[in-house]
Motif scaffolding. Structure first.
Motif, PDB file in Angstrom:
ATOM      1  N   THR A  93       0.827  -1.198   0.000  1.00  0.00           N
ATOM      2  CA  THR A  93       0.000   0.000   0.000  1.00  0.00           C
ATOM      3  C   THR A  93       0.867   1.257   0.000  1.00  0.00           C
ATOM      4  O   THR A  93       0.609   2.199  -0.761  1.00  0.00           O
ATOM      5  N   THR A  94       1.899   1.269   0.822  1.00  0.00           N
ATOM      6  CA  THR A  94       2.813   2.413   0.883  1.00  0.00           C
ATOM      7  C   THR A  94       3.479   2.645  -0.463  1.00  0.00           C
ATOM      8  O   THR A  94       3.587   3.792  -0.926  1.00  0.00           O
ATOM      9  N   LEU A  95       3.896   1.578  -1.117  1.00  0.00           N
ATOM     10  CA  LEU A  95       4.518   1.694  -2.430  1.00  0.00           C
ATOM     11  C   LEU A  95       3.536   2.232  -3.461  1.00  0.00           C
ATOM     12  O   LEU A  95       3.868   3.133  -4.245  1.00  0.00           O
ATOM     13  N   LEU A  96       2.318   1.723  -3.470  1.00  0.00           N
ATOM     14  CA  LEU A  96       1.313   2.186  -4.418  1.00  0.00           C
ATOM     15  C   LEU A  96       1.005   3.668  -4.226  1.00  0.00           C
ATOM     16  O   LEU A  96       0.895   4.429  -5.200  1.00  0.00           O
ATOM     17  N   VAL A  97       0.890   4.114  -2.995  1.00  0.00           N
ATOM     18  CA  VAL A  97       0.642   5.531  -2.707  1.00  0.00           C
ATOM     19  C   VAL A  97       1.832   6.379  -3.162  1.00  0.00           C
ATOM     20  O   VAL A  97       1.647   7.445  -3.749  1.00  0.00           O
ATOM     21  N   ALA A  98       3.046   5.910  -2.939  1.00  0.00           N
ATOM     22  CA  ALA A  98       4.238   6.660  -3.353  1.00  0.00           C
ATOM     23  C   ALA A  98       4.293   6.807  -4.862  1.00  0.00           C
ATOM     24  O   ALA A  98       4.593   7.896  -5.382  1.00  0.00           O
ATOM     25  N   VAL A  99       3.977   5.740  -5.588  1.00  0.00           N
ATOM     26  CA  VAL A  99       3.961   5.818  -7.056  1.00  0.00           C
ATOM     27  C   VAL A  99       2.859   6.764  -7.510  1.00  0.00           C
ATOM     28  O   VAL A  99       3.067   7.597  -8.405  1.00  0.00           O
ATOM     29  N   HIS A 100       1.699   6.673  -6.892  1.00  0.00           N
ATOM     30  CA  HIS A 100       0.582   7.572  -7.221  1.00  0.00           C
ATOM     31  C   HIS A 100       0.976   9.034  -7.020  1.00  0.00           C
ATOM     32  O   HIS A 100       0.706   9.886  -7.872  1.00  0.00           O
ATOM     33  N   ASP A 101       1.632   9.329  -5.906  1.00  0.00           N
ATOM     34  CA  ASP A 101       2.070  10.698  -5.630  1.00  0.00           C
ATOM     35  C   ASP A 101       3.065  11.184  -6.677  1.00  0.00           C
ATOM     36  O   ASP A 101       2.991  12.326  -7.136  1.00  0.00           O
ATOM     37  N   ARG A 102       3.988  10.328  -7.067  1.00  0.00           N
ATOM     38  CA  ARG A 102       4.987  10.707  -8.075  1.00  0.00           C
ATOM     39  C   ARG A 102       4.328  10.952  -9.427  1.00  0.00           C
ATOM     40  O   ARG A 102       4.698  11.894 -10.143  1.00  0.00           O
ATOM     41  N   ARG A 146       1.213  11.914  -9.904  1.00  0.00           N
ATOM     42  CA  ARG A 146       0.444  13.154  -9.771  1.00  0.00           C
ATOM     43  C   ARG A 146       1.372  14.366  -9.848  1.00  0.00           C
ATOM     44  O   ARG A 146       1.065  15.356 -10.513  1.00  0.00           O
ATOM     45  N   ASP A 147       2.524  14.292  -9.218  1.00  0.00           N
ATOM     46  CA  ASP A 147       3.495  15.392  -9.264  1.00  0.00           C
ATOM     47  C   ASP A 147       4.033  15.608 -10.670  1.00  0.00           C
ATOM     48  O   ASP A 147       4.336  16.739 -11.065  1.00  0.00           O
ATOM     49  N   ALA A 148       4.138  14.539 -11.451  1.00  0.00           N
ATOM     50  CA  ALA A 148       4.703  14.626 -12.796  1.00  0.00           C
ATOM     51  C   ALA A 148       3.737  15.232 -13.806  1.00  0.00           C
ATOM     52  O   ALA A 148       4.168  15.702 -14.864  1.00  0.00           O
ATOM     53  N   GLU A 149       2.452  15.286 -13.495  1.00  0.00           N
ATOM     54  CA  GLU A 149       1.501  15.788 -14.475  1.00  0.00           C
ATOM     55  C   GLU A 149       1.433  17.309 -14.532  1.00  0.00           C
ATOM     56  O   GLU A 149       0.790  17.859 -15.409  1.00  0.00           O
ATOM     57  N   GLY A 150       2.075  17.996 -13.630  1.00  0.00           N
ATOM     58  CA  GLY A 150       2.081  19.451 -13.678  1.00  0.00           C
ATOM     59  C   GLY A 150       0.850  20.039 -13.033  1.00  0.00           C
ATOM     60  O   GLY A 150       0.027  19.348 -12.451  1.00  0.00           O
ATOM     61  N   GLU A 151       0.714  21.323 -13.202  1.00  0.00           N
ATOM     62  CA  GLU A 151      -0.368  22.038 -12.528  1.00  0.00           C
ATOM     63  C   GLU A 151      -1.717  21.893 -13.215  1.00  0.00           C
ATOM     64  O   GLU A 151      -2.748  21.904 -12.577  1.00  0.00           O
ATOM     65  N   VAL A 152      -1.733  21.801 -14.547  1.00  0.00           N
ATOM     66  CA  VAL A 152      -2.999  21.764 -15.266  1.00  0.00           C
ATOM     67  C   VAL A 152      -3.058  20.520 -16.138  1.00  0.00           C
ATOM     68  O   VAL A 152      -2.206  20.295 -16.974  1.00  0.00           O
ATOM     69  N   THR A 153      -4.084  19.725 -15.908  1.00  0.00           N
ATOM     70  CA  THR A 153      -4.344  18.569 -16.742  1.00  0.00           C
ATOM     71  C   THR A 153      -5.827  18.585 -17.081  1.00  0.00           C
ATOM     72  O   THR A 153      -6.664  18.522 -16.188  1.00  0.00           O
ATOM     73  N   ALA A 154      -6.141  18.683 -18.357  1.00  0.00           N
ATOM     74  CA  ALA A 154      -7.535  18.825 -18.763  1.00  0.00           C
ATOM     75  C   ALA A 154      -8.115  17.505 -19.253  1.00  0.00           C
ATOM     76  O   ALA A 154      -7.666  16.961 -20.254  1.00  0.00           O
TER      77      ALA A 154
END
Length: 59
Positions: free
Chosen positions: A34-43, A45-53
């Motif tokens: 679970t910790t690994l999945l959340v860490a990958v999810h966070d990374r 999300r951070d990689a998509e930038g500020e605006v994703t339409a």
């Protein structure tokens, strides 16, 4: 006891929209998984930038 679904829900995963069998798979994740999945999810999300339409979100 580890609540994988609760941790994933708090991290922003739409776990309540998944089927029962999919929720069962995620609920059976270990704390480490679970910790690994959340860490990958966070990374991701951070990689998509500020605006994703209107992109398809897989994670």
């Amino acid at each position: 006891m580890h609540d994988a679904l609760g941790v994933l829900r708090d991290a922003g995963y739409p776990v309540d929209q998944l089927s029962g069998p999919q929720q069962a798979v995620l609920a059976a994740l270990s704390e480490q998984e679970t910790t690994l999945l959340v860490a990958v999810h966070d990374r991701l999300r951070d990689a998509e930038g500020e605006v994703t339409a209107h992109d398809l979100k897989l994670l």
